[in-house]
Design a protein around this motif. Structure first.
Motif: not given
Length: 216
Positions: A12-25
């Motif tokens: 869901p929105a705001g869970a941190g998935k975007g930041t986490l995805a960028r870090r993993l990438a």
């Protein structure tokens, strides 16, 4: 890396998935796509051209025109664009067109990291690693408020919380590709984690999958 590594991250929105995805990438040297921006790009095009948001033919045309290489997060992050995106995202043909583009992105020889609402369930059901990143609505609202205040703005916590709860209901309740964990997704609750702890937890999951793949 001998085999393509595709990492699917939902939540869901705001869970941190975007930041986490960028870090993993960055860590695994993989291309990254925030699939939510593809829907925002369609909405932005409709708003820019003055096309009605509820007009399916125009939304479908916009979806066909959107290029994944030209997504500008600074422009597409506007609240009005996000609200409009949630309306175009429920149009089945728009979703079909964008899912095809997202799948094409995921087929790169190196693999890729994609984050969104239906990556592990619809876009990349065969991804090597599937993560479902979540956090309580209250924690997510608090993070959003802190982000706004850090950028010099002001907002009301209760209003942000209500907005997040509406988005959750809309995303989880839609008939086409609702937000839900894939059956084989690793659940990562970041309510009590900062981004570094979340990254290390996700990295441990990815590394475990890679180790088992190398042993096979």
């Amino acid at each position: 890396m001998p085999n393509p590594l595709t990492i699917a991250i939902d939540g869901p929105a705001g869970a941190g998935k975007g930041t986490l995805a960028r870090r993993l990438a960055d860590y695994y040297h993989l291309p990254h796509l925030d699939t939510g921006l593809t829907y925002r790009a369609v909405a932005h095009m409709l708003l820019t051209k003055g096309w009605p948001l509820g007009d399916e033919p125009h939304a479908i045309e916009a979806a066909r025109l959107v290029e994944l290489s030209g997504l500008d997060k600074r422009i597409l992050s506007a609240h009005a664009v996000g609200e409009a995106a949630s309306r175009v995202a429920v149009i089945p043909e728009v979703r079909r067109i964008l899912v095809d583009k997202q799948r094409a992105f995921a087929t790169q020889s190196s693999g890729a990291v994609l984050d969104g609402r239906d990556i592990g369930t619809v876009v990349c059901p065969d991804a090597a690693v599937k993560l479902y990143v979540t956090a309580s609505a209250e924690v997510r609202a608090g993070r959003r408020l802190a982000e706004i205040e850090e950028n010099g703005g002001s907002a009301d916590f209760a209003a942000i919380l209500a907005d997040i709860q509406r988005r959750d209901e809309r995303d989880m309740g839609r008939a086409d590709s609702p937000l839900k964990p894939a059956a084989d997704a690793h659940l990562l609750d970041t309510s009590q984690m900062d981004i570094e702890a979340a990254f290390l937890a996700a990295k441990a999951i990815v590394d475990d999958v890679l180790a088992k793949r190398d042993e096979a």
